[in-house]
Scaffold this active site. Structure first.
Site, short mmCIF file in Angstrom:
data_model
loop_
_atom_site.label_atom_id
_atom_site.label_comp_id
_atom_site.label_asym_id
_atom_site.label_seq_id
_atom_site.Cartn_x
_atom_site.Cartn_y
_atom_site.Cartn_z
NE ARG A 45 53.83 8.87 43.48
CZ ARG A 45 53.29 10.04 43.13
NH1 ARG A 45 53.35 11.07 43.97
NH2 ARG A 45 52.70 10.18 41.96
CG LEU A 46 59.94 13.97 41.19
CD1 LEU A 46 59.90 14.76 42.51
CD2 LEU A 46 61.30 14.14 40.53
CG ASP A 47 53.85 14.80 42.50
OD1 ASP A 47 53.48 13.66 42.85
OD2 ASP A 47 53.77 15.80 43.24
CE1 TYR A 48 53.37 12.39 32.62
CE2 TYR A 48 51.96 14.33 32.85
CZ TYR A 48 52.58 13.38 32.05
OH TYR A 48 52.40 13.41 30.69
#
Length: 199
Positions: free
Chosen positions: A46-49
């Site tokens: 994942r990659l933060d918002y």
């Protein structure tokens, strides 16, 4: 064969295909579905918002596991703009590992970085005439929640902008925000059962 998607995730886009927290359609946040319409692919990690840059997606379970599993310690390189001019003491602390609320981080590779020629961010990073900023290249081999931001804050230099440039051998080079590149790879072999001696 396995499909691997290299996606340059824009700022304020969720690393998933649906916004599970939005009951009101008018408050829906942007998701991967706004950019990618390929079926049966899933994020590998994942990659933060509020972070930008490389997000990998694949249709292969073994490849997804190989990329995302903390056991494999796949290096991830971030280009990070911080508030202030980071000094050698802070750099060395990051390199050796810093203590966060969830424990000490592994040693990281950290270097000063000339300001990279990146796409403009929308909205732009706040600018203060009296407070300088500096850029770093930070490579880590773990993936705790908001780790890089917490690491720079722990040594006194809050992160203003965070762009993931690379995961392993794959980079976001030549991809504009919202663009992706599709690759076809041989998936890693599934681990098999070991045969007992004499069998």
């Amino acid at each position: 064969m396995a499909s691997l998607i290299l996606f340059n995730k824009p700022f304020q886009v969720l690393s998933q295909f649906t916004d599970n927290n939005s009951g009101n359609p008018s408050n829906r946040r942007a998701t991967l579905a706004d950019w990618i319409s390929m079926p049966a692919i899933y994020p590998a990690g994942r990659l933060d918002y509020d972070s930008e840059g490389l997000l990998l997606l694949t249709d292969s379970g073994p490849l997804q596991h190989q990329i995302a599993s903390p056991r494999n310690k796949m290096p991830k390189t971030y280009w990070v703009q911080v508030e202030g001019q980071m000094d050698d003491n802070a750099l060395n602390s990051l390199r050796q590992g810093v203590t966060l609320k969830d424990g000490r981080t592994r040693p990281a590779t950290v270097e000063h970085l000339p300001e990279p020629d990146l796409w403009p961010r929308t909205p732009p990073v706040r600018h203060r005439e009296t407070i300088p900023t500096s850029w770093l290249s930070i490579t880590i081999t773990e993936g705790r929640n908001r780790q890089v931001r917490r690491m720079t804050a722990a040594v006194g230099f809050p992160t203003l902008r965070l762009v993931r440039y690379a995961i392993g051998e794959w980079t976001v080079k030549d991809l504009a925000p919202g663009e992706y590149r599709a690759l076809t790879l041989h998936p890693p072999a599934r681990p098999g059962k070991r045969r007992k001696p004499g069998k």
